[in-house]
Write a protein that holds these residues in place. Structure first.
Motif, PDB file in Angstrom:
ATOM      1  N   SER A  76     -12.674  10.605  17.523  1.00 51.78           N
ATOM      2  CA  SER A  76     -13.472  10.286  16.343  1.00 51.78           C
ATOM      3  C   SER A  76     -14.453  11.421  16.045  1.00 51.78           C
ATOM      4  O   SER A  76     -14.633  11.822  14.882  1.00 51.78           O
ATOM      5  CB  SER A  76     -14.217   8.973  16.569  1.00 51.78           C
ATOM      6  OG  SER A  76     -15.021   8.666  15.475  1.00 51.78           O
ATOM      7  N   GLN A  77     -15.093  11.940  17.083  1.00 50.58           N
ATOM      8  CA  GLN A  77     -16.020  13.051  16.899  1.00 50.58           C
ATOM      9  C   GLN A  77     -15.290  14.299  16.396  1.00 50.58           C
ATOM     10  O   GLN A  77     -15.777  15.003  15.515  1.00 50.58           O
ATOM     11  CB  GLN A  77     -16.748  13.363  18.211  1.00 50.58           C
ATOM     12  CG  GLN A  77     -17.718  12.283  18.618  1.00 50.58           C
ATOM     13  CD  GLN A  77     -18.295  12.500  20.003  1.00 50.58           C
ATOM     14  OE1 GLN A  77     -17.821  13.323  20.786  1.00 50.58           O
ATOM     15  NE2 GLN A  77     -19.332  11.735  20.333  1.00 50.58           N
ATOM     16  N   LEU A  78     -14.093  14.551  16.958  1.00 48.64           N
ATOM     17  CA  LEU A  78     -13.299  15.698  16.526  1.00 48.64           C
ATOM     18  C   LEU A  78     -12.864  15.540  15.070  1.00 48.64           C
ATOM     19  O   LEU A  78     -12.916  16.497  14.292  1.00 48.64           O
ATOM     20  CB  LEU A  78     -12.068  15.862  17.423  1.00 48.64           C
ATOM     21  CG  LEU A  78     -11.132  17.013  17.069  1.00 48.64           C
ATOM     22  CD1 LEU A  78     -11.855  18.351  17.148  1.00 48.64           C
ATOM     23  CD2 LEU A  78      -9.916  16.989  17.968  1.00 48.64           C
ATOM     24  N   GLN A  79     -12.492  14.342  14.690  1.00 46.79           N
ATOM     25  CA  GLN A  79     -12.107  14.090  13.294  1.00 46.79           C
ATOM     26  C   GLN A  79     -13.272  14.387  12.357  1.00 46.79           C
ATOM     27  O   GLN A  79     -13.104  15.021  11.319  1.00 46.79           O
ATOM     28  CB  GLN A  79     -11.647  12.649  13.111  1.00 46.79           C
ATOM     29  CG  GLN A  79     -11.250  12.331  11.678  1.00 46.79           C
ATOM     30  CD  GLN A  79     -10.771  10.906  11.520  1.00 46.79           C
ATOM     31  OE1 GLN A  79     -10.256  10.298  12.438  1.00 46.79           O
ATOM     32  NE2 GLN A  79     -10.961  10.367  10.332  1.00 46.79           N
ATOM     33  N   GLU A  80     -14.461  13.965  12.737  1.00 49.40           N
ATOM     34  CA  GLU A  80     -15.654  14.210  11.910  1.00 49.40           C
ATOM     35  C   GLU A  80     -15.914  15.711  11.782  1.00 49.40           C
ATOM     36  O   GLU A  80     -16.222  16.208  10.704  1.00 49.40           O
ATOM     37  CB  GLU A  80     -16.855  13.482  12.531  1.00 49.40           C
ATOM     38  CG  GLU A  80     -18.086  13.466  11.663  1.00 49.40           C
ATOM     39  CD  GLU A  80     -18.955  14.711  11.836  1.00 49.40           C
ATOM     40  OE1 GLU A  80     -19.491  15.209  10.824  1.00 49.40           O
ATOM     41  OE2 GLU A  80     -19.076  15.190  12.975  1.00 49.40           O
ATOM     42  N   ILE A  81     -15.748  16.455  12.869  1.00 48.60           N
ATOM     43  CA  ILE A  81     -15.943  17.908  12.844  1.00 48.60           C
ATOM     44  C   ILE A  81     -14.914  18.560  11.928  1.00 48.60           C
ATOM     45  O   ILE A  81     -15.247  19.420  11.100  1.00 48.60           O
ATOM     46  CB  ILE A  81     -15.837  18.499  14.272  1.00 48.60           C
ATOM     47  CG1 ILE A  81     -17.050  18.058  15.109  1.00 48.60           C
ATOM     48  CG2 ILE A  81     -15.728  20.023  14.234  1.00 48.60           C
ATOM     49  CD1 ILE A  81     -16.898  18.318  16.600  1.00 48.60           C
ATOM     50  N   ILE A  84     -11.125  21.645   8.337  1.00 48.94           N
ATOM     51  CA  ILE A  84     -10.108  22.208   9.232  1.00 48.94           C
ATOM     52  C   ILE A  84      -8.907  21.269   9.217  1.00 48.94           C
ATOM     53  O   ILE A  84      -9.035  20.082   9.496  1.00 48.94           O
ATOM     54  CB  ILE A  84     -10.645  22.344  10.676  1.00 48.94           C
ATOM     55  CG1 ILE A  84     -11.850  23.283  10.700  1.00 48.94           C
ATOM     56  CG2 ILE A  84      -9.544  22.821  11.612  1.00 48.94           C
ATOM     57  CD1 ILE A  84     -12.606  23.259  12.022  1.00 48.94           C
ATOM     58  N   LYS A  85      -7.757  21.803   8.876  1.00 55.49           N
ATOM     59  CA  LYS A  85      -6.542  20.986   8.823  1.00 55.49           C
ATOM     60  C   LYS A  85      -5.716  21.125  10.094  1.00 55.49           C
ATOM     61  O   LYS A  85      -4.954  20.231  10.455  1.00 55.49           O
ATOM     62  CB  LYS A  85      -5.673  21.367   7.617  1.00 55.49           C
ATOM     63  CG  LYS A  85      -6.369  21.167   6.289  1.00 55.49           C
ATOM     64  CD  LYS A  85      -6.672  19.718   6.037  1.00 55.49           C
ATOM     65  CE  LYS A  85      -7.331  19.525   4.684  1.00 55.49           C
ATOM     66  NZ  LYS A  85      -7.944  18.241   4.527  1.00 55.49           N
ATOM     67  N   LYS A  86      -5.838  22.261  10.778  1.00 57.14           N
ATOM     68  CA  LYS A  86      -5.047  22.469  11.979  1.00 57.14           C
ATOM     69  C   LYS A  86      -5.756  23.439  12.907  1.00 57.14           C
ATOM     70  O   LYS A  86      -6.358  24.418  12.476  1.00 57.14           O
ATOM     71  CB  LYS A  86      -3.668  23.008  11.622  1.00 57.14           C
ATOM     72  CG  LYS A  86      -2.730  23.125  12.813  1.00 57.14           C
ATOM     73  CD  LYS A  86      -1.301  23.327  12.356  1.00 57.14           C
ATOM     74  CE  LYS A  86      -0.382  23.401  13.546  1.00 57.14           C
ATOM     75  NZ  LYS A  86       0.435  22.256  13.740  1.00 57.14           N
ATOM     76  N   PHE A  87      -5.667  23.146  14.209  1.00 58.37           N
ATOM     77  CA  PHE A  87      -6.167  24.037  15.243  1.00 58.37           C
ATOM     78  C   PHE A  87      -5.087  24.120  16.312  1.00 58.37           C
ATOM     79  O   PHE A  87      -4.512  23.111  16.701  1.00 58.37           O
ATOM     80  CB  PHE A  87      -7.467  23.508  15.866  1.00 58.37           C
ATOM     81  CG  PHE A  87      -7.880  24.289  17.080  1.00 58.37           C
ATOM     82  CD1 PHE A  87      -8.576  25.479  16.942  1.00 58.37           C
ATOM     83  CD2 PHE A  87      -7.548  23.851  18.351  1.00 58.37           C
ATOM     84  CE1 PHE A  87      -8.934  26.216  18.062  1.00 58.37           C
ATOM     85  CE2 PHE A  87      -7.911  24.587  19.473  1.00 58.37           C
ATOM     86  CZ  PHE A  87      -8.604  25.771  19.326  1.00 58.37           C
ATOM     87  N   GLU A  88      -4.826  25.339  16.781  1.00 63.26           N
ATOM     88  CA  GLU A  88      -3.781  25.509  17.772  1.00 63.26           C
ATOM     89  C   GLU A  88      -4.135  26.656  18.699  1.00 63.26           C
ATOM     90  O   GLU A  88      -4.676  27.675  18.270  1.00 63.26           O
ATOM     91  CB  GLU A  88      -2.461  25.812  17.051  1.00 63.26           C
ATOM     92  CG  GLU A  88      -1.243  25.571  17.871  1.00 63.26           C
ATOM     93  CD  GLU A  88       0.018  25.551  17.025  1.00 63.26           C
ATOM     94  OE1 GLU A  88       1.092  25.555  17.624  1.00 63.26           O
ATOM     95  OE2 GLU A  88      -0.056  25.539  15.787  1.00 63.26           O
ATOM     96  N   ILE A 104      -3.779  20.596  17.298  1.00 64.62           N
ATOM     97  CA  ILE A 104      -4.466  19.461  16.688  1.00 64.62           C
ATOM     98  C   ILE A 104      -4.299  19.559  15.184  1.00 64.62           C
ATOM     99  O   ILE A 104      -4.579  20.599  14.591  1.00 64.62           O
ATOM    100  CB  ILE A 104      -5.971  19.458  17.041  1.00 64.62           C
ATOM    101  CG1 ILE A 104      -6.160  19.429  18.563  1.00 64.62           C
ATOM    102  CG2 ILE A 104      -6.678  18.284  16.380  1.00 64.62           C
ATOM    103  CD1 ILE A 104      -7.566  19.730  19.005  1.00 64.62           C
ATOM    104  N   THR A 105      -3.817  18.501  14.571  1.00 65.95           N
ATOM    105  CA  THR A 105      -3.601  18.480  13.134  1.00 65.95           C
ATOM    106  C   THR A 105      -4.369  17.322  12.530  1.00 65.95           C
ATOM    107  O   THR A 105      -4.290  16.190  13.004  1.00 65.95           O
ATOM    108  CB  THR A 105      -2.101  18.315  12.810  1.00 65.95           C
ATOM    109  OG1 THR A 105      -1.368  19.348  13.482  1.00 65.95           O
ATOM    110  CG2 THR A 105      -1.850  18.407  11.318  1.00 65.95           C
TER     111      THR A 105
END
Length: 101
Positions: A38-43, A49-53, A59-60
């Motif tokens: 939930s915290q990551l979604q808020e960030i 940010i749509k994607k981090f890899e 993470i999408t």
């Protein structure tokens, strides 16, 4: 199958005791995981940010949407003679269900 009185060996009790401990840890980790997600979604939303890899994780961010569902309960009520023609029976493997109290 009905409920049966079990006579357990010390080894059986050890398995159950360990399972109880692992399940408690799992539930705690699962709750912690949900908070972090939930915290990551808020960030991700805040920074668009749509994607981090990287080498270890991908993470999408997936936007909210709507979905269609089929109301089988209502269909069964409205068309009781037709419903059985569309029911698919699938085998379910036996399992053990338990929960901590």
């Amino acid at each position: 199958m009905g409920e049966t009185q079990l006579i357990l060996s010390k080894q059986d009790v050890a398995v159950l005791t360990k399972l109880k401990s692992v399940e408690a840890k799992y539930k705690k980790l699962e709750a912690d995981r949900e908070v972090l997600k939930s915290q990551l979604q808020e960030i991700m939303e805040r920074h668009d940010i749509k994607k981090f890899e990287d080498d270890h994780i991908s993470i999408t961010y997936i936007d909210g949407t709507t979905r269609e569902g089929f109301n089988s309960k209502k269909f069964k009520e409205d068309y009781p003679n037709v419903y059985p023609k569309y029911v698919a029976i699938s085998p379910v493997k036996p399992s053990v269900r338990f929960k901590l109290k």
